[in-house]
Design an enzyme around this catalytic site. Structure first.
Site, PDB file in Angstrom:
ATOM      1  N   HIS A   1       0.873  -1.182   0.000  1.00 59.99           N
ATOM      2  CA  HIS A   1       0.000   0.000   0.000  1.00 59.99           C
ATOM      3  C   HIS A   1       0.907   1.228   0.000  1.00 59.99           C
ATOM      4  O   HIS A   1       1.008   1.935   1.001  1.00 59.99           O
ATOM      5  CB  HIS A   1      -0.883   0.011   1.241  1.00 59.99           C
TER       6      HIS A   1
ATOM      7  N   GLU B   1      -6.387  -4.590  -6.249  1.00 57.40           N
ATOM      8  CA  GLU B   1      -7.746  -4.000  -6.307  1.00 57.40           C
ATOM      9  C   GLU B   1      -7.807  -2.834  -7.298  1.00 57.40           C
ATOM     10  O   GLU B   1      -8.467  -1.829  -7.051  1.00 57.40           O
ATOM     11  CB  GLU B   1      -8.204  -3.592  -4.894  1.00 57.40           C
TER      12      GLU B   1
ATOM     13  N   TRP C   1     -10.501   3.265  -4.662  1.00 56.62           N
ATOM     14  CA  TRP C   1     -10.077   3.744  -3.331  1.00 56.62           C
ATOM     15  C   TRP C   1      -8.576   3.997  -3.230  1.00 56.62           C
ATOM     16  O   TRP C   1      -8.134   4.720  -2.355  1.00 56.62           O
ATOM     17  CB  TRP C   1     -10.558   2.789  -2.237  1.00 56.62           C
TER      18      TRP C   1
ATOM     19  N   TYR D   1     -14.696  -9.301  -0.162  1.00 55.79           N
ATOM     20  CA  TYR D   1     -15.098  -9.243   1.249  1.00 55.79           C
ATOM     21  C   TYR D   1     -16.605  -9.356   1.329  1.00 55.79           C
ATOM     22  O   TYR D   1     -17.311  -8.742   0.528  1.00 55.79           O
ATOM     23  CB  TYR D   1     -14.639  -7.924   1.877  1.00 55.79           C
TER      24      TYR D   1
ATOM     25  N   GLU E   1      -7.187 -12.131  -1.686  1.00 56.10           N
ATOM     26  CA  GLU E   1      -7.580 -11.595  -0.368  1.00 56.10           C
ATOM     27  C   GLU E   1      -9.058 -11.873  -0.188  1.00 56.10           C
ATOM     28  O   GLU E   1      -9.836 -11.722  -1.132  1.00 56.10           O
ATOM     29  CB  GLU E   1      -7.423 -10.067  -0.372  1.00 56.10           C
TER      30      GLU E   1
ATOM     31  N   TRP F   1      -7.441 -11.749   5.337  1.00 59.13           N
ATOM     32  CA  TRP F   1      -6.736 -10.543   5.769  1.00 59.13           C
ATOM     33  C   TRP F   1      -6.428 -10.606   7.259  1.00 59.13           C
ATOM     34  O   TRP F   1      -6.731 -11.578   7.946  1.00 59.13           O
ATOM     35  CB  TRP F   1      -7.545  -9.297   5.359  1.00 59.13           C
ATOM     36  N   ARG F   2      -5.813  -9.590   7.779  1.00 60.92           N
ATOM     37  CA  ARG F   2      -5.112  -9.656   9.059  1.00 60.92           C
ATOM     38  C   ARG F   2      -6.010  -9.656  10.307  1.00 60.92           C
ATOM     39  O   ARG F   2      -7.072  -9.047  10.318  1.00 60.92           O
ATOM     40  CB  ARG F   2      -4.115  -8.490   9.139  1.00 60.92           C
TER      41      ARG F   2
END
Ligand code: BMA
Length: 389
Positions: A138, A200, A205, A271, A306, A337-338
Protein backbone atom coordinates in the site's frame (compact mmCIF):
# COMPACT_ATOMS: atom_id res chain seq x y z
CA UNK A 1 30.32 -18.91 -51.38
CA UNK A 2 27.35 -21.30 -51.07
CA UNK A 3 26.60 -22.53 -54.58
CA UNK A 4 23.48 -24.26 -55.84
CA UNK A 5 25.55 -27.39 -56.29
CA UNK A 6 26.76 -27.24 -52.68
CA UNK A 7 23.16 -26.89 -51.45
CA UNK A 8 22.05 -29.87 -53.52
CA UNK A 9 25.04 -32.01 -52.59
CA UNK A 10 24.60 -31.55 -48.89
CA UNK A 11 20.84 -31.80 -48.88
CA UNK A 12 20.61 -28.40 -47.19
CA UNK A 13 16.89 -27.98 -47.97
CA UNK A 14 16.20 -31.40 -46.48
CA UNK A 15 18.00 -30.46 -43.27
CA UNK A 16 16.13 -27.18 -42.96
CA UNK A 17 12.76 -28.86 -43.61
CA UNK A 18 13.48 -31.62 -41.11
CA UNK A 19 14.49 -29.07 -38.51
CA UNK A 20 11.24 -27.16 -38.93
CA UNK A 21 9.22 -30.39 -38.79
CA UNK A 22 10.96 -31.48 -35.63
CA UNK A 23 10.27 -28.14 -33.98
CA UNK A 24 6.61 -28.25 -35.03
CA UNK A 25 6.26 -31.79 -33.74
CA UNK A 26 7.77 -30.73 -30.42
CA UNK A 27 5.31 -27.83 -30.16
CA UNK A 28 2.32 -30.10 -30.88
CA UNK A 29 3.42 -32.56 -28.22
CA UNK A 30 4.15 -29.77 -25.78
CA UNK A 31 1.59 -27.03 -26.41
CA UNK A 32 2.08 -25.55 -22.93
CA UNK A 33 5.84 -25.73 -23.00
CA UNK A 34 6.39 -22.19 -24.17
CA UNK A 35 4.13 -20.72 -21.48
CA UNK A 36 4.98 -23.20 -18.78
CA UNK A 37 7.49 -20.98 -17.05
CA UNK A 38 7.25 -17.93 -14.81
CA UNK A 39 6.82 -14.77 -16.87
CA UNK A 40 10.37 -13.84 -15.85
CA UNK A 41 12.57 -15.86 -18.21
CA UNK A 42 15.42 -15.48 -15.71
CA UNK A 43 13.47 -16.64 -12.64
CA UNK A 44 15.67 -18.40 -10.07
CA UNK A 45 15.49 -22.19 -9.70
CA UNK A 46 13.42 -21.97 -6.49
CA UNK A 47 10.99 -19.56 -8.15
CA UNK A 48 10.57 -21.84 -11.16
CA UNK A 49 10.01 -24.80 -8.82
CA UNK A 50 7.44 -22.86 -6.82
CA UNK A 51 5.64 -21.93 -10.02
CA UNK A 52 5.41 -25.56 -11.17
CA UNK A 53 4.42 -26.84 -7.76
CA UNK A 54 1.69 -24.20 -7.44
CA UNK A 55 0.28 -25.51 -10.71
CA UNK A 56 0.51 -29.12 -9.58
CA UNK A 57 -1.09 -28.37 -6.22
CA UNK A 58 -4.21 -27.04 -7.97
CA UNK A 59 -5.36 -30.65 -8.15
CA UNK A 60 -4.76 -31.27 -4.45
CA UNK A 61 -6.81 -28.40 -3.06
CA UNK A 62 -6.80 -24.78 -1.98
CA UNK A 63 -3.98 -23.52 0.24
CA UNK A 64 -5.26 -21.30 3.02
CA UNK A 65 -3.35 -18.15 3.81
CA UNK A 66 -3.35 -15.37 6.39
CA UNK A 67 -1.91 -11.86 6.43
CA UNK A 68 0.62 -11.03 9.21
CA UNK A 69 -0.19 -14.40 10.76
CA UNK A 70 2.97 -14.91 12.82
CA UNK A 71 3.33 -11.29 13.92
CA UNK A 72 0.16 -10.76 15.93
CA UNK A 73 -3.43 -11.85 16.45
CA UNK A 74 -6.44 -10.91 18.51
CA UNK A 75 -5.10 -9.91 21.96
CA UNK A 76 -1.44 -10.81 21.37
CA UNK A 77 1.66 -9.53 19.59
CA UNK A 78 5.05 -11.08 18.80
CA UNK A 79 4.86 -14.31 20.77
CA UNK A 80 7.28 -16.76 19.29
CA UNK A 81 5.64 -19.64 17.43
CA UNK A 82 2.15 -18.23 17.90
CA UNK A 83 -0.55 -17.76 15.27
CA UNK A 84 -4.33 -17.45 15.63
CA UNK A 85 -4.73 -20.11 12.93
CA UNK A 86 -2.41 -22.40 14.86
CA UNK A 87 -4.17 -21.68 18.18
CA UNK A 88 -7.41 -22.90 16.58
CA UNK A 89 -6.22 -25.79 14.38
CA UNK A 90 -2.78 -26.78 15.67
CA UNK A 91 -1.35 -25.93 12.26
CA UNK A 92 -0.02 -22.89 10.45
CA UNK A 93 -1.51 -21.56 7.21
CA UNK A 94 0.12 -22.73 3.98
CA UNK A 95 0.44 -19.17 2.68
CA UNK A 96 1.66 -16.11 4.59
CA UNK A 97 0.90 -12.56 3.48
CA UNK A 98 3.01 -9.49 4.35
CA UNK A 99 2.77 -5.81 3.58
CA UNK A 100 5.46 -3.30 2.57
CA UNK A 101 3.57 0.02 2.97
CA UNK A 102 5.94 2.75 4.33
CA UNK A 103 9.10 0.96 3.24
CA UNK A 104 9.22 3.74 0.66
CA UNK A 105 9.64 6.26 3.50
CA UNK A 106 12.61 4.46 5.04
CA UNK A 107 10.39 3.74 8.01
CA UNK A 108 11.54 0.92 10.31
CA UNK A 109 7.94 -0.32 10.62
CA UNK A 110 5.20 -0.80 8.05
CA UNK A 111 1.85 0.98 8.05
CA UNK A 112 0.50 -1.61 10.49
CA UNK A 113 3.51 -1.18 12.81
CA UNK A 114 5.26 -4.42 11.80
CA UNK A 115 9.04 -3.85 11.92
CA UNK A 116 10.59 -4.70 8.54
CA UNK A 117 13.49 -6.57 10.13
CA UNK A 118 11.06 -8.80 12.05
CA UNK A 119 9.07 -9.31 8.85
CA UNK A 120 12.19 -10.60 7.11
CA UNK A 121 12.79 -13.03 9.98
CA UNK A 122 9.22 -14.32 9.82
CA UNK A 123 9.45 -14.79 6.07
CA UNK A 124 12.65 -16.81 6.49
CA UNK A 125 10.95 -18.98 9.11
CA UNK A 126 7.95 -19.51 6.84
CA UNK A 127 10.15 -20.42 3.91
CA UNK A 128 11.94 -22.98 6.08
CA UNK A 129 8.65 -24.72 6.89
CA UNK A 130 7.88 -24.85 3.17
CA UNK A 131 5.12 -22.24 3.14
CA UNK A 132 4.34 -19.76 0.36
CA UNK A 133 4.99 -16.02 0.79
CA UNK A 134 2.99 -13.22 -0.78
CA UNK A 135 3.58 -9.50 -0.40
CA UNK A 136 1.36 -6.48 -1.01
CA UNK A 137 2.35 -2.82 -1.00
CA UNK A 138 0.00 0.00 0.00
CA UNK A 139 2.54 2.55 -1.13
CA UNK A 140 1.91 6.20 -0.40
CA UNK A 141 0.75 8.53 -3.12
CA UNK A 142 4.04 9.61 -4.76
CA UNK A 143 2.56 12.87 -6.01
CA UNK A 144 1.11 14.21 -2.75
CA UNK A 145 3.01 12.20 -0.17
CA UNK A 146 -0.33 11.21 1.37
CA UNK A 147 -1.55 7.66 1.93
CA UNK A 148 -2.42 5.03 -0.69
CA UNK A 149 -6.09 5.76 0.01
CA UNK A 150 -5.79 9.42 -1.01
CA UNK A 151 -5.93 9.59 -4.80
CA UNK A 152 -5.05 12.75 -6.68
CA UNK A 153 -5.54 13.54 -10.32
CA UNK A 154 -2.47 12.86 -12.42
CA UNK A 155 -0.62 10.63 -9.94
CA UNK A 156 -0.17 7.63 -12.24
CA UNK A 157 1.05 9.85 -15.09
CA UNK A 158 3.47 11.60 -12.71
CA UNK A 159 5.07 8.30 -11.76
CA UNK A 160 5.66 7.11 -15.33
CA UNK A 161 8.97 7.82 -17.11
CA UNK A 162 9.06 11.50 -18.03
CA UNK A 163 6.70 12.32 -15.16
CA UNK A 164 7.71 14.57 -12.26
CA UNK A 165 7.71 11.74 -9.72
CA UNK A 166 9.42 9.01 -11.74
CA UNK A 167 12.81 9.53 -10.09
CA UNK A 168 11.23 9.45 -6.66
CA UNK A 169 9.31 6.29 -7.54
CA UNK A 170 12.54 4.61 -8.65
CA UNK A 171 14.10 5.32 -5.26
CA UNK A 172 11.05 3.66 -3.69
CA UNK A 173 11.54 0.59 -5.88
CA UNK A 174 15.21 0.53 -4.85
CA UNK A 175 14.08 0.16 -1.23
CA UNK A 176 11.65 -2.62 -2.14
CA UNK A 177 14.45 -4.37 -4.03
CA UNK A 178 16.78 -4.09 -1.03
CA UNK A 179 14.12 -5.67 1.19
CA UNK A 180 13.52 -8.49 -1.30
CA UNK A 181 17.24 -9.11 -1.68
CA UNK A 182 17.45 -9.52 2.10
CA UNK A 183 15.19 -12.57 1.95
CA UNK A 184 17.57 -15.49 1.85
CA UNK A 185 17.38 -19.16 2.77
CA UNK A 186 20.05 -21.08 4.65
CA UNK A 187 22.18 -21.68 1.57
CA UNK A 188 22.02 -18.06 0.54
CA UNK A 189 19.32 -18.71 -2.05
CA UNK A 190 16.74 -15.95 -2.52
CA UNK A 191 13.28 -16.71 -1.13
CA UNK A 192 10.61 -16.58 -3.84
CA UNK A 193 7.79 -14.13 -3.25
CA UNK A 194 4.42 -13.65 -4.93
CA UNK A 195 4.34 -9.87 -5.40
CA UNK A 196 0.81 -8.50 -5.55
CA UNK A 197 1.34 -5.18 -7.29
CA UNK A 198 -1.35 -2.48 -7.43
CA UNK A 199 -4.01 -4.69 -5.95
CA UNK A 200 -7.75 -4.00 -6.31
CA UNK A 201 -6.96 -1.87 -9.34
CA UNK A 202 -10.52 -1.91 -10.67
CA UNK A 203 -11.71 -0.09 -7.54
CA UNK A 204 -11.21 3.63 -6.96
CA UNK A 205 -10.08 3.74 -3.33
CA UNK A 206 -6.33 3.66 -4.07
CA UNK A 207 -4.42 6.29 -6.06
CA UNK A 208 -3.65 3.69 -8.74
CA UNK A 209 -7.35 2.79 -9.02
CA UNK A 210 -9.85 2.93 -11.79
CA UNK A 211 -11.04 6.54 -11.76
CA UNK A 212 -7.59 8.06 -11.33
CA UNK A 213 -5.86 7.07 -14.54
CA UNK A 214 -6.54 5.43 -17.88
CA UNK A 215 -6.19 1.66 -18.33
CA UNK A 216 -3.20 2.32 -20.53
CA UNK A 217 -1.46 4.42 -17.87
CA UNK A 218 -1.93 1.71 -15.28
CA UNK A 219 -0.61 -0.95 -17.66
CA UNK A 220 2.44 1.21 -18.27
CA UNK A 221 2.97 1.70 -14.55
CA UNK A 222 2.69 -2.03 -13.90
CA UNK A 223 5.14 -2.86 -16.70
CA UNK A 224 7.53 -0.12 -15.71
CA UNK A 225 7.60 -1.46 -12.15
CA UNK A 226 8.22 -5.07 -13.18
CA UNK A 227 10.84 -4.09 -15.78
CA UNK A 228 12.65 -1.84 -13.31
CA UNK A 229 12.83 -4.61 -10.69
CA UNK A 230 13.96 -7.16 -13.27
CA UNK A 231 16.29 -5.17 -15.45
CA UNK A 232 17.65 -2.43 -13.22
CA UNK A 233 17.62 -4.26 -9.90
CA UNK A 234 18.28 -7.75 -11.27
CA UNK A 235 15.47 -9.24 -9.15
CA UNK A 236 14.44 -12.68 -10.35
CA UNK A 237 12.79 -14.30 -7.37
CA UNK A 238 9.29 -12.96 -7.87
CA UNK A 239 6.05 -14.30 -9.23
CA UNK A 240 3.69 -11.47 -10.11
CA UNK A 241 0.02 -11.46 -9.16
CA UNK A 242 -2.42 -9.33 -11.13
CA UNK A 243 -5.18 -8.55 -8.72
CA UNK A 244 -8.58 -6.84 -9.05
CA UNK A 245 -11.39 -6.48 -6.55
CA UNK A 246 -14.67 -8.31 -7.31
CA UNK A 247 -15.72 -7.74 -10.92
CA UNK A 248 -18.67 -8.08 -13.26
CA UNK A 249 -17.18 -9.80 -16.29
CA UNK A 250 -14.04 -10.78 -18.16
CA UNK A 251 -13.76 -7.40 -19.88
CA UNK A 252 -13.73 -5.57 -16.57
CA UNK A 253 -11.22 -8.03 -15.16
CA UNK A 254 -8.80 -7.61 -18.05
CA UNK A 255 -9.22 -3.87 -18.59
CA UNK A 256 -5.91 -3.05 -16.89
CA UNK A 257 -4.14 -6.36 -17.48
CA UNK A 258 -0.51 -5.51 -18.31
CA UNK A 259 0.18 -8.53 -20.56
CA UNK A 260 1.11 -12.18 -20.17
CA UNK A 261 4.82 -11.39 -19.85
CA UNK A 262 4.11 -9.51 -16.62
CA UNK A 263 1.79 -11.88 -14.79
CA UNK A 264 2.03 -15.34 -13.24
CA UNK A 265 -1.00 -15.37 -10.98
CA UNK A 266 -4.43 -13.95 -11.65
CA UNK A 267 -6.56 -13.14 -8.63
CA UNK A 268 -9.16 -10.93 -7.06
CA UNK A 269 -10.12 -9.74 -3.58
CA UNK A 270 -13.57 -10.17 -2.11
CA UNK A 271 -15.10 -9.24 1.25
CA UNK A 272 -18.52 -10.16 2.52
CA UNK A 273 -20.17 -7.01 3.82
CA UNK A 274 -23.88 -6.33 4.00
CA UNK A 275 -25.02 -8.89 1.47
CA UNK A 276 -26.36 -12.14 2.87
CA UNK A 277 -24.54 -15.47 2.72
CA UNK A 278 -26.45 -16.64 -0.33
CA UNK A 279 -25.55 -13.56 -2.37
CA UNK A 280 -21.91 -13.78 -1.27
CA UNK A 281 -21.67 -17.45 -2.29
CA UNK A 282 -23.14 -16.60 -5.69
CA UNK A 283 -20.76 -13.71 -6.25
CA UNK A 284 -17.69 -15.65 -5.14
CA UNK A 285 -18.66 -18.63 -7.25
CA UNK A 286 -19.36 -16.48 -10.31
CA UNK A 287 -16.12 -14.49 -10.04
CA UNK A 288 -14.09 -17.67 -9.53
CA UNK A 289 -15.65 -19.26 -12.61
CA UNK A 290 -14.66 -16.28 -14.76
CA UNK A 291 -11.22 -16.18 -13.16
CA UNK A 292 -10.61 -19.87 -13.86
CA UNK A 293 -11.51 -19.48 -17.51
CA UNK A 294 -9.15 -16.48 -17.84
CA UNK A 295 -6.39 -18.44 -16.10
CA UNK A 296 -6.92 -21.46 -18.36
CA UNK A 297 -6.86 -19.31 -21.48
CA UNK A 298 -3.72 -17.47 -20.43
CA UNK A 299 -2.05 -20.42 -18.69
CA UNK A 300 -1.84 -18.48 -15.43
CA UNK A 301 -2.45 -19.60 -11.86
CA UNK A 302 -5.78 -18.54 -10.34
CA UNK A 303 -5.96 -17.46 -6.68
CA UNK A 304 -8.22 -15.65 -4.23
CA UNK A 305 -5.64 -13.04 -3.36
CA UNK A 306 -7.58 -11.59 -0.37
CA UNK A 307 -10.87 -12.37 1.31
CA UNK A 308 -12.70 -11.81 4.54
CA UNK A 309 -15.89 -11.32 6.49
CA UNK A 310 -15.04 -8.71 9.12
CA UNK A 311 -15.11 -10.27 12.62
CA UNK A 312 -16.78 -13.38 11.10
CA UNK A 313 -20.21 -12.71 12.63
CA UNK A 314 -21.54 -16.15 11.64
CA UNK A 315 -20.43 -19.22 13.56
CA UNK A 316 -20.69 -21.58 10.57
CA UNK A 317 -19.41 -19.18 7.92
CA UNK A 318 -16.37 -21.30 7.02
CA UNK A 319 -18.10 -24.51 6.02
CA UNK A 320 -21.55 -23.18 5.13
CA UNK A 321 -20.64 -20.04 3.22
CA UNK A 322 -16.98 -19.65 2.27
CA UNK A 323 -16.57 -23.31 1.37
CA UNK A 324 -19.84 -23.30 -0.56
CA UNK A 325 -18.36 -20.56 -2.76
CA UNK A 326 -14.96 -22.24 -3.09
CA UNK A 327 -15.69 -25.93 -3.31
CA UNK A 328 -16.30 -26.20 -7.04
CA UNK A 329 -13.12 -24.39 -7.98
CA UNK A 330 -9.50 -25.19 -8.54
CA UNK A 331 -7.59 -22.21 -7.26
CA UNK A 332 -4.13 -22.10 -5.80
CA UNK A 333 -4.75 -20.28 -2.55
CA UNK A 334 -7.08 -18.03 -0.59
CA UNK A 335 -5.57 -15.38 1.71
CA UNK A 336 -7.57 -14.09 4.69
CA UNK A 337 -6.74 -10.54 5.77
CA UNK A 338 -5.11 -9.66 9.06
CA UNK A 339 -6.21 -10.26 12.66
CA UNK A 340 -5.38 -6.75 13.81
CA UNK A 341 -7.43 -7.13 17.00
CA UNK A 342 -8.36 -3.88 18.73
CA UNK A 343 -6.90 -0.96 16.75
CA UNK A 344 -5.79 2.43 18.07
CA UNK A 345 -9.25 3.94 17.48
CA UNK A 346 -10.88 1.13 19.48
CA UNK A 347 -12.25 -0.60 16.37
CA UNK A 348 -11.88 -4.39 16.19
CA UNK A 349 -10.54 -6.01 13.01
CA UNK A 350 -10.00 -9.72 12.28
CA UNK A 351 -10.80 -12.20 9.52
CA UNK A 352 -9.56 -15.53 10.87
CA UNK A 353 -11.03 -16.98 14.06
CA UNK A 354 -9.00 -16.96 17.27
CA UNK A 355 -9.22 -19.51 20.06
CA UNK A 356 -12.32 -18.24 21.86
CA UNK A 357 -14.14 -17.05 18.76
CA UNK A 358 -17.62 -18.39 17.97
CA UNK A 359 -16.55 -19.68 14.54
CA UNK A 360 -13.46 -21.55 15.85
CA UNK A 361 -15.24 -24.92 15.91
CA UNK A 362 -16.49 -24.52 12.38
CA UNK A 363 -13.02 -23.46 11.29
CA UNK A 364 -11.68 -26.77 12.65
CA UNK A 365 -14.22 -28.59 10.44
CA UNK A 366 -13.08 -26.41 7.54
CA UNK A 367 -9.49 -27.35 8.36
CA UNK A 368 -10.41 -31.06 8.22
CA UNK A 369 -11.83 -30.85 4.70
CA UNK A 370 -9.72 -32.81 2.29
CA UNK A 371 -9.39 -29.93 -0.12
CA UNK A 372 -8.34 -27.19 2.29
CA UNK A 373 -4.55 -27.22 2.59
CA UNK A 374 -2.60 -25.88 5.54
CA UNK A 375 1.09 -25.98 6.40
CA UNK A 376 1.22 -29.68 7.32
CA UNK A 377 -0.48 -30.63 4.07
CA UNK A 378 2.20 -29.06 1.92
CA UNK A 379 5.20 -29.32 4.18
CA UNK A 380 6.54 -32.62 2.92
CA UNK A 381 5.83 -31.69 -0.63
CA UNK A 382 8.79 -29.40 -0.91
CA UNK A 383 7.19 -26.61 -2.83
CA UNK A 384 10.62 -25.11 -3.62
CA UNK A 385 12.17 -28.35 -4.87
CA UNK A 386 12.12 -29.60 -8.46
CA UNK A 387 10.77 -33.10 -7.85
CA UNK A 388 7.85 -31.40 -6.20
CA UNK A 389 4.79 -33.23 -5.19
C1 BMA B 1 -6.68 -2.57 5.59
C2 BMA B 1 -6.85 -2.61 7.09
C3 BMA B 1 -5.96 -1.55 7.65
C4 BMA B 1 -4.53 -1.77 7.18
C5 BMA B 1 -4.44 -1.93 5.68
C6 BMA B 1 -3.06 -2.29 5.18
O1 BMA B 1 -7.58 -3.38 4.93
O2 BMA B 1 -6.48 -3.86 7.61
O3 BMA B 1 -6.04 -1.58 9.05
O4 BMA B 1 -3.73 -0.70 7.58
O5 BMA B 1 -5.35 -2.91 5.27
O6 BMA B 1 -2.56 -3.46 5.71
Amino acid sequence: MVTKRFIQKHNIYWWIKSGINCWMFFCILNPAKAQNHPCDGKATAETVNLYHNLKKLLAAGIMMGHQDDMAYGVNWKYEKGRSDVKDVTGDFPAVFGWELGRIELDSKVNLDSVPFDKMQQFIKEEYEIGAVITISWHLNNPLTGKSAWEPAKGTVAAVLPGGERNELYKTWLDKVAAFLNGLKGKKGELIPVIFRLFHELNGSWFWWGKNHGTPDELKQLYRFTVDYLRKEKNIHHLLFAYNTDRFVNKEEYLERYPGDEYVDIVGFDIYQRNEGNKKFIEELDKNLTILESIAAEKKKIPALTEFGYGMVPDSTWWTKTLWEGLKNHKISYALAWRNAGKKAGGEMEFYMPYKEHASANDFRSFYQLKKTLFSKDIKHKSIYKPAGL
